[in-house]
Motif scaffolding. Sequence first.
Motif, PDB file in Angstrom:
ATOM      1  N   SER A 236       8.449  16.380   4.735  1.00  0.00           N
ATOM      2  CA  SER A 236       7.415  17.376   4.456  1.00  0.00           C
ATOM      3  C   SER A 236       6.389  16.903   3.424  1.00  0.00           C
ATOM      4  N   GLU A 237       5.204  17.496   3.478  1.00  0.00           N
ATOM      5  CA  GLU A 237       4.121  17.215   2.523  1.00  0.00           C
ATOM      6  C   GLU A 237       4.617  17.441   1.088  1.00  0.00           C
ATOM      7  N   ASP A 238       5.429  18.487   0.987  1.00  0.00           N
ATOM      8  CA  ASP A 238       5.965  18.889  -0.313  1.00  0.00           C
ATOM      9  C   ASP A 238       6.695  17.744  -1.006  1.00  0.00           C
ATOM     10  N   ARG A 239       7.575  17.129  -0.237  1.00  0.00           N
ATOM     11  CA  ARG A 239       8.366  16.023  -0.788  1.00  0.00           C
ATOM     12  C   ARG A 239       7.464  14.848  -1.125  1.00  0.00           C
ATOM     13  N   GLN A 240       6.419  14.654  -0.314  1.00  0.00           N
ATOM     14  CA  GLN A 240       5.499  13.542  -0.585  1.00  0.00           C
ATOM     15  C   GLN A 240       4.758  13.775  -1.899  1.00  0.00           C
ATOM     16  N   THR A 241       4.321  15.009  -2.102  1.00  0.00           N
ATOM     17  CA  THR A 241       3.609  15.322  -3.353  1.00  0.00           C
ATOM     18  C   THR A 241       4.543  15.101  -4.536  1.00  0.00           C
ATOM     19  N   LYS A 242       5.794  15.568  -4.357  1.00  0.00           N
ATOM     20  CA  LYS A 242       6.783  15.408  -5.420  1.00  0.00           C
ATOM     21  C   LYS A 242       6.981  13.929  -5.746  1.00  0.00           C
ATOM     22  N   PHE A 243       7.026  13.129  -4.680  1.00  0.00           N
ATOM     23  CA  PHE A 243       7.221  11.697  -4.849  1.00  0.00           C
ATOM     24  C   PHE A 243       6.114  11.088  -5.715  1.00  0.00           C
ATOM     25  N   PHE A 244       4.863  11.436  -5.391  1.00  0.00           N
ATOM     26  CA  PHE A 244       3.751  10.838  -6.132  1.00  0.00           C
ATOM     27  C   PHE A 244       3.728  11.329  -7.577  1.00  0.00           C
ATOM     28  N   LYS A 245       4.194  12.549  -7.763  1.00  0.00           N
ATOM     29  CA  LYS A 245       4.283  13.054  -9.136  1.00  0.00           C
ATOM     30  C   LYS A 245       5.312  12.251  -9.918  1.00  0.00           C
ATOM     31  N   ALA A 246       6.471  12.043  -9.280  1.00  0.00           N
ATOM     32  CA  ALA A 246       7.554  11.306  -9.939  1.00  0.00           C
ATOM     33  C   ALA A 246       7.126   9.863 -10.228  1.00  0.00           C
ATOM     34  N   MET A 247       6.276   9.336  -9.351  1.00  0.00           N
ATOM     35  CA  MET A 247       5.853   7.945  -9.498  1.00  0.00           C
ATOM     36  C   MET A 247       5.079   7.743 -10.795  1.00  0.00           C
ATOM     37  N   LYS A 248       4.375   8.782 -11.203  1.00  0.00           N
ATOM     38  CA  LYS A 248       3.529   8.647 -12.390  1.00  0.00           C
ATOM     39  C   LYS A 248       4.332   8.515 -13.675  1.00  0.00           C
ATOM     40  N   ARG A 249       5.533   9.092 -13.682  1.00  0.00           N
ATOM     41  CA  ARG A 249       6.248   9.070 -14.958  1.00  0.00           C
ATOM     42  C   ARG A 249       7.558   8.287 -14.930  1.00  0.00           C
ATOM     43  N   LYS A 250       7.644   7.323 -14.047  1.00  0.00           N
ATOM     44  CA  LYS A 250       8.910   6.592 -14.014  1.00  0.00           C
ATOM     45  C   LYS A 250       8.729   5.181 -14.556  1.00  0.00           C
ATOM     46  N   ARG A 251       9.859   4.550 -14.801  1.00  0.00           N
ATOM     47  CA  ARG A 251       9.811   3.179 -15.309  1.00  0.00           C
ATOM     48  C   ARG A 251       9.566   2.212 -14.164  1.00  0.00           C
TER      49      ARG A 251
ATOM     50  N   ASP B 224       0.865  -1.174   0.000  1.00  0.00           N
ATOM     51  CA  ASP B 224       0.000   0.000   0.000  1.00  0.00           C
ATOM     52  C   ASP B 224       0.904   1.227   0.000  1.00  0.00           C
ATOM     53  N   ILE B 225       1.114   1.760  -1.182  1.00  0.00           N
ATOM     54  CA  ILE B 225       2.124   2.797  -1.333  1.00  0.00           C
ATOM     55  C   ILE B 225       1.742   4.068  -0.578  1.00  0.00           C
ATOM     56  N   LYS B 226       0.467   4.410  -0.611  1.00  0.00           N
ATOM     57  CA  LYS B 226       0.033   5.653   0.052  1.00  0.00           C
ATOM     58  C   LYS B 226       0.259   5.582   1.548  1.00  0.00           C
ATOM     59  N   ALA B 227      -0.158   4.452   2.128  1.00  0.00           N
ATOM     60  CA  ALA B 227      -0.020   4.285   3.574  1.00  0.00           C
ATOM     61  C   ALA B 227       1.453   4.244   3.969  1.00  0.00           C
ATOM     62  N   THR B 228       2.249   3.584   3.162  1.00  0.00           N
ATOM     63  CA  THR B 228       3.672   3.452   3.475  1.00  0.00           C
ATOM     64  C   THR B 228       4.358   4.819   3.444  1.00  0.00           C
ATOM     65  N   VAL B 229       4.102   5.579   2.392  1.00  0.00           N
ATOM     66  CA  VAL B 229       4.715   6.904   2.289  1.00  0.00           C
ATOM     67  C   VAL B 229       4.309   7.759   3.486  1.00  0.00           C
ATOM     68  N   LYS B 230       3.066   7.631   3.849  1.00  0.00           N
ATOM     69  CA  LYS B 230       2.569   8.435   4.972  1.00  0.00           C
ATOM     70  C   LYS B 230       3.276   8.030   6.269  1.00  0.00           C
ATOM     71  N   ALA B 231       3.387   6.721   6.483  1.00  0.00           N
ATOM     72  CA  ALA B 231       3.996   6.229   7.721  1.00  0.00           C
ATOM     73  C   ALA B 231       5.469   6.611   7.803  1.00  0.00           C
ATOM     74  N   VAL B 232       6.192   6.432   6.706  1.00  0.00           N
ATOM     75  CA  VAL B 232       7.619   6.767   6.702  1.00  0.00           C
ATOM     76  C   VAL B 232       7.809   8.261   6.903  1.00  0.00           C
ATOM     77  N   SER B 233       6.979   9.037   6.223  1.00  0.00           N
ATOM     78  CA  SER B 233       7.088  10.487   6.340  1.00  0.00           C
ATOM     79  C   SER B 233       6.840  10.938   7.768  1.00  0.00           C
ATOM     80  N   GLU B 234       5.904  10.283   8.433  1.00  0.00           N
ATOM     81  CA  GLU B 234       5.617  10.636   9.815  1.00  0.00           C
ATOM     82  C   GLU B 234       6.809  10.310  10.704  1.00  0.00           C
ATOM     83  N   LEU B 235       7.380   9.132  10.451  1.00  0.00           N
ATOM     84  CA  LEU B 235       8.514   8.682  11.254  1.00  0.00           C
ATOM     85  C   LEU B 235       9.700   9.634  11.112  1.00  0.00           C
ATOM     86  N   LEU B 236       9.986  10.045   9.893  1.00  0.00           N
ATOM     87  CA  LEU B 236      11.189  10.847   9.647  1.00  0.00           C
ATOM     88  C   LEU B 236      10.875  12.335   9.471  1.00  0.00           C
ATOM     89  N   SER B 237       9.648  12.713   9.779  1.00  0.00           N
ATOM     90  CA  SER B 237       9.145  14.078   9.555  1.00  0.00           C
ATOM     91  C   SER B 237       9.564  14.626   8.187  1.00  0.00           C
TER      92      SER B 237
END
Lengths: 371, 673
Positions: B113-128, B98-111
């Motif tokens: 930012s939301e910004d980086r999370q949004t960037k991550f999901f954007k990058a996910m859409k166009r990668k191999r 569950d990618i969404k839950a995982t990103v959220k959990a890791v982000s919480e653990l390591l604080s």
Amino acid sequence: MRHTGQEQQKSKSLWQKLHIDLPLLIGILALMTLGVFVVYSAGGQEIGMVYSHGKRVVVALIVMMIVAQIPPLSYRKWAVPVFIIGLLLLVAVLLFGHVGKGAQRWIDVGFTKFQPSEIMKLIVPIMIAWYISQSNLPVKLSNVIIAFILVLMPTLLIAKQPDLGTSLLIASSGIFVIFLAGASWKLIAVCTGLVSAFIPILWMYLMKPYQKQRVETLFNPEQDPLGSGYHIIQSKIAIGSGGLEGKGWLHGTQSQLEFLPERHTDFIFAVFSEEFGLFGVTILLAVYLAVIMRGLWIAAHAQHAFTKLLAGSITLTFFVYVFVNIGMVSGLLPVVGVPLPLVSYGGTSMVTLMAGFGMLMAISTHRRFHV
Amino acid sequence: MAPRRVVIRNHTAEANLFARRTFITLCGVIVLLLLLLVNIYNLQVSSYEKYQTRSNSNRIKLLPVAPNRGLIYDRNGVLLADNKPIYSLEIIPEDVEDIKATVKAVSELLSISEDRQTKFFKAMKRKRRFKPIDLHSRLSDQQVALFSVNQHKFTGVFVNARLKRYYPFGDLTTHNLGYVARINRKDANKLELEGKADNYAATYAIGKLGIERYYEDVLHGTIGHQEVEINNQGRVIRTLDYTPPQAGKDLTLTLDIELQMIAKRALSGKRGAIVAMDPRSGEVLAMYSNPSYDGNLFVHGISTKNYSKLLKSKDLPLINRSLQGYPPASTVKPFLALTGLEENIITPETRVWDPGFFQLPGLPNKYRDWKPWGHGWVTLTDAIEHSCNVYFYKLALELGITKISTMMERFGFGDYTGIDLHEESDGIMPSIAWKRARYNKPWYTGETLSVGIGQSYWTVTPLQLAQALTTLVNHGERKIPHLLKSTTEITKDEQGIAHDINTDVIYEEKAPIELSQKKHWDTVLKAMHNTVQKFGATGYNAFKGTTYDAAGKSGSAQVASIKQDEEYDAESTSENKRDNAMFIAFAPYKNPEIVVAVAIENVAKGGGGSNAGPVARQIMDQYFGNRVINAQSTTLQKANNKNAVASINHTGHSHSVSLMTIEQSAQRQQENN
């Protein structure tokens, strides 16, 4: 004739009582066993796939046994009405059929869906064999023309679905009957000429773009290596890299690493060639040839024109399966959906094939019913 | 229904016909099966190798592995360019349930930012598929530790360490070392053209400037490869083979970082450059241009804001002033005097009357001396000691521009010194031909007079001055200035033990200057000695009381032209039109070990002697002072490269003096940046 029949009846073995032709059965079981192993390898070594394949094999064998019990000459009574019902069903498919994989092939009859075209694979040879065996052989021109029309009707209806592979098989099953019935060589020459003349028309007006592309891909698969050429390129790589001895069962990288598409169905021959090499291929072709020769032997020894023609047609149609499938997988023929008979994973076509073999066995073993 | 007719069937004939037809079809079947077999034979036997290769290229991928870039040390083994690990948090989405839950959990653990999370999901859409994506590109040590403890909770999430260049001394070394930065399109094209693109397949950064650029090929190393088996989706199934990369060679420079620091301190608040060289070898001991900037900014990709600040600064920090042309002014007088002696225009005893100005015969224009009332009768020595302009106006006039420029070119003026930096400029040594080519105008005699005091079109770089002085103190022997002292290659023997192979770089010398009389050298050098040692001479104050025996020459370059009868007054002149102060010096007078050239722009008051002289002295004080302490210094090993990731087995370079001071000030610089 009657004399011989009685003699045979006296020496009837257990197999004959069961209406089983043992040599044919051995050939069929050899191919099916091989099929189970290749399906296991091609299906990513999932035992579940082997089970479901095995189930279909058992069902197909049962169907064969049942069909083998029916005296073959009795088919004649049913030939015309069943043929007409078959045609109507094909029309119904075109009108209300279920669309699957871009083609209308299925008809929903409440509890299950079924493909009328599959049944036509059996009905057409019966119908044509019956029609032609009505008159003396060699077949006369007027009968040939009528027989042609009878073949053409289901062929066109199925081609319209579109299901090129099946329509090809059905057309050839009918044409084989006409050929075996002794159509004159002059006529064959004229027809060949007409068909050759028809090809450009077919190409220009009747073939759909995707069908044309398949033919173009055949001649130059590298043109679109990741698109239309992908299947055939990967398949040739699989076959070629198998070499003489093959990479070994379960060790074909093209299939195990999933570069080969449709590997457990239409392209299973590529998996087999990759893992067993040219040695394996030669043996496989030899087994096919043995089955075909046994089928032709049955046809030659059948005691009635109808059964002779029917047996010959069934056997040769089986050969068309083999030739078209291996031809397309190895890059000789355009890609049309024809499975490798008795080896490919797949339900309906195997059941139809085995029903055909049931008829062959019936022809081989029911010898007291004569006209 | 078919017609029911009574037909008499000839069963035997029919059977025969059928048998014939069956036989024919059987033949057809066999022929076609053979056709299939022949075709498959072609594939599996005739073309076996072709398909074998293609099958392998399907499944086998070579993953490039970047080599570690060579490190750079100063002459005493102090680390100047390091590779530091930076940690990024990466995720392969296909491995996560569950990618969404995982990103959220890791982000919480390591604080994170939301910004980086949004960037991550954007990058996910166009990668191999099966390519990892960064969730955070520079984790702190704390975050790394925190994640390591909790790693078992996050499958498909991992920390990846990469090496990035780091310059511990920041702006102190930027003009020499340059920096590395991301390979851009232009670099990629160039690598492609030079056939080096394959070797850079895994490399992120390339030398853009300075030593990093000049020795790119030495520092880079050779790429390694990991051979892996992949499936049709590109997922790595297993590793088949591994060829480790060969790390780039380490460089040991001729620079002395302590001397470099003194140079920075001496120039603080000023615009200018210092070059210190060992005249015996051409080794550049210090080369500093002020103001400078921090090369580390470029390693991580400099922000537009920071970059435009550097670009727009009127102090031009991006320019390496050691390699830029300045009017040499009086610093070239010793060289001109030598030319006069060699051409027999003057002797050491020749006396010239200096009334405070010089006039071309029959012309009203007055060429002024810096001393309005003149020096009176002067000899060559006097003229150098007191930097008398009139003496040199006359000398230049008598020599003529051609003899001057010919000799000066032999000293390397107007030409590249050949230092191992691409950023060097060649300055201008004016001549008749040069002026014709440049301005398409004839040469005027008045210009010869200006050349006589190192003005007019004449520009020299501080490095050229140091090189020319080297030639002078070596009595004509010419050294090529250089920064690279030796290279170190790490190789592994059969037992896998790493060995350093140290190679000293040998530099060729240029053709020496041969004079008709050797004593001319001494005459000029003696005059330079007097300039520093004699009370009242222009360099005396700057070098008063040194423990070593120095010699030198000052210079004050006019930046703006002064009209006839106008007095130059620094305080009333706008800052950027004030005089430049220049100084060249060497020591000891007998058997020199160090030459120094200093240029300081737009000084407020006084000339080269009072502004640039003390700066030159600070370098020398450090240099000679250094040696005293050096005798009793403790040996420090690998002090600075404790955290270097590349396991480099260094033989300890003995390293002198106050390393604490260096580390502290390096730290201070970082804080300032």
